[in-house]
Write a protein that holds these residues in place. Structure first.
Motif, PDB file in Angstrom:
ATOM      1  N   GLU A 134       0.825  -1.205   0.000  1.00  0.00           N
ATOM      2  CA  GLU A 134       0.000   0.000   0.000  1.00  0.00           C
ATOM      3  C   GLU A 134       0.862   1.259   0.000  1.00  0.00           C
ATOM      4  N   VAL A 135       1.970   1.214   0.700  1.00  0.00           N
ATOM      5  CA  VAL A 135       2.904   2.345   0.662  1.00  0.00           C
ATOM      6  C   VAL A 135       3.352   2.602  -0.778  1.00  0.00           C
ATOM      7  N   LYS A 232     -10.944   2.923   7.561  1.00  0.00           N
ATOM      8  CA  LYS A 232     -11.876   1.836   7.256  1.00  0.00           C
ATOM      9  C   LYS A 232     -11.277   0.811   6.304  1.00  0.00           C
ATOM     10  N   THR A 233     -10.720   1.291   5.182  1.00  0.00           N
ATOM     11  CA  THR A 233     -10.228   0.365   4.156  1.00  0.00           C
ATOM     12  C   THR A 233      -8.785  -0.064   4.376  1.00  0.00           C
ATOM     13  N   GLN A 234      -8.045   0.687   5.210  1.00  0.00           N
ATOM     14  CA  GLN A 234      -6.611   0.453   5.430  1.00  0.00           C
ATOM     15  C   GLN A 234      -5.787   0.696   4.166  1.00  0.00           C
ATOM     16  N   GLN A 235      -6.382   1.401   3.200  1.00  0.00           N
ATOM     17  CA  GLN A 235      -5.639   1.760   1.993  1.00  0.00           C
ATOM     18  C   GLN A 235      -4.980   3.121   2.174  1.00  0.00           C
ATOM     19  N   ALA A 236      -3.837   3.300   1.519  1.00  0.00           N
ATOM     20  CA  ALA A 236      -3.221   4.621   1.499  1.00  0.00           C
ATOM     21  C   ALA A 236      -4.194   5.594   0.850  1.00  0.00           C
ATOM     22  N   ARG A 259      14.034   3.747   2.191  1.00  0.00           N
ATOM     23  CA  ARG A 259      14.886   3.989   3.369  1.00  0.00           C
ATOM     24  C   ARG A 259      14.048   4.040   4.640  1.00  0.00           C
ATOM     25  N   SER A 260      12.929   4.755   4.563  1.00  0.00           N
ATOM     26  CA  SER A 260      12.080   4.939   5.733  1.00  0.00           C
ATOM     27  C   SER A 260      11.383   3.652   6.151  1.00  0.00           C
ATOM     28  N   CYS A 261      10.928   2.891   5.178  1.00  0.00           N
ATOM     29  CA  CYS A 261      10.035   1.758   5.478  1.00  0.00           C
ATOM     30  C   CYS A 261      10.746   0.419   5.647  1.00  0.00           C
ATOM     31  N   CYS A 262      11.938   0.287   5.118  1.00  0.00           N
ATOM     32  CA  CYS A 262      12.586  -1.030   5.101  1.00  0.00           C
ATOM     33  C   CYS A 262      13.593  -1.236   6.218  1.00  0.00           C
ATOM     34  N   GLY A 287       3.954  -2.867  -5.167  1.00  0.00           N
ATOM     35  CA  GLY A 287       2.811  -1.975  -5.104  1.00  0.00           C
ATOM     36  C   GLY A 287       2.988  -0.752  -5.987  1.00  0.00           C
ATOM     37  N   TYR A 288       4.194  -0.219  -6.004  1.00  0.00           N
ATOM     38  CA  TYR A 288       4.453   0.954  -6.855  1.00  0.00           C
ATOM     39  C   TYR A 288       4.231   0.607  -8.333  1.00  0.00           C
TER      40      TYR A 288
END
Length: 339
Positions: A134-135, A232-236, A259-262, A287-288
């Motif tokens: 989603e990110v 509600k949907t947990q979507q970005a 960098r931030s997420c991994c 996702g991208y």
């Protein structure tokens, strides 16, 4: 935060609010640069108020000019048409009672207000690979939305932002500054780490100069804390903190997001325990590509690995240079925070 700052925020909020009835101002977020507040009042939707750091943004008016360009190109109805399958919002600037896009107080603090994205929240960390995907989808949706805006239509709110050779020059200047902190084994380790990688610092800028990579409109700081997820949907559903939106390489955004997420280590973890999680990297890139595959060229694919290595080094350069010169740029809790 000092009570004086909150009091200043209350005074600033009054210039954007519908009236004094029920006015409530609460600090939110944990940004390294600006001070951010959620403002509520009777008869008006909540909104976000920020005091922009003049240390980081020497011309904060340029931030508002850039956001105005984004708003003109992406009004809510256009966003809904371009992203029909999910909720997606682009924060809009609010005007002050003086009909300006910002307001300056008696001590020249720069304040601006934006619409608040309700029923959404940031994540303290990723707990599943689906969140990671989603990110990636969210970042690609943002890139798709701004792809039609010429990069030349926006100005860099921070000159030379993400241009690592520029930060290396600032580091070299910091090394010559007076009143540096006392040298230690850790500072020597940082100097050695930087100097052993100095030849890599111009890789992306060289590719841009040679015409292999091209600038587009980018977010500039798409870390996990700047991505909102629908409750509600947990979507970005939005990218926030748009101060750094401007011209740049999409690889800057991708690599900074990774960098931030991994790095799944705790924030106070020692450097030797940090690691880059490849599973989360694959999920974010997957996702991208679901949403933004046509945006990336063959050269983007080729230089992605170099970008992933470079962006953490660039941020390290910025933190270390700030430490060497007295910690004037980033917010700090201790004298050694940026070290």
């Amino acid at each position: 935060m000092a009570p004086a700052c909150v009091d200043a925020a209350v005074r600033a909020a009054a210039h954007f609010s519908a009236g004094p009835d029920g006015l409530s101002v609460a600090e939110i977020g944990s940004g390294n640069i600006n001070d951010t507040f959620l403002v509520s009042s009777s008869g008006q939707a909540p909104f976000i108020l920020q005091r922009i750091s003049r240390q980081a943004f020497s011309q904060p008016e340029q931030i508002c000019a850039n956001l105005q360009v984004i708003s003109r190109h992406l009004p809510p109805q256009a966003v809904a048409a371009l992203v029909p399958a999910r909720r997606w919002l682009v924060p809009q600037l609010l005007t002050s009672h003086e009909q300006g896009l910002w307001w300056c107080d008696a001590t020249d603090n720069f304040w601006r207000a934006q619409s608040y994205v309700a029923n959404a929240a940031t994540l303290p960390g990723l707990t599943s690979l689906e969140q990671a995907r989603e990110v990636g989808r969210g970042l690609a949706i943002f890139h798709r939305l701004v792809a039609a805006i010429p990069a030349t239509a926006l100005q860099a709110a921070i000159p030379h932002f993400h241009q690592t050779p520029h930060y290396f020059k600032l580091y070299e200047q910091a090394c010559q500054a007076d009143n540096q902190p006392q040298a230690s084994a850790l500072t020597h380790q940082c100097h050695d780490f930087i100097l052993h990688r100095a030849q890599q610092l111009s890789t992306l800028e060289d590719a841009k100069e040679q015409g292999e990579l091209h600038e587009a409109v980018i977010h500039g700081d798409p870390k996990l804390a700047n991505i909102l997820f629908d409750n509600k949907t947990q979507q970005a559903c939005a990218l926030i903190d748009l101060d750094t939106v401007g011209p740049g390489l999409r690889l800057y955004d991708l690599a900074d997001c990774l960098r931030s997420c991994c790095n799944l280590s705790a924030p106070d973890q020692t450097p030797e325990h940090n690691r880059f999680d490849l599973e989360h990297c694959r999920a974010i890139l997957s996702g991208y590509l679901e949403q933004g595959r046509p945006l990336l060229t063959a050269a983007d694919h080729y230089y992605l690995a170099a970008a992933i290595r470079l962006i953490p080094l660039e941020l390290g350069l910025r933190f270390f240079s700030d430490y060497l010169t007295g910690c004037h740029y980033f917010k700090t809790d201790t004298p050694h925070h940026t070290l």
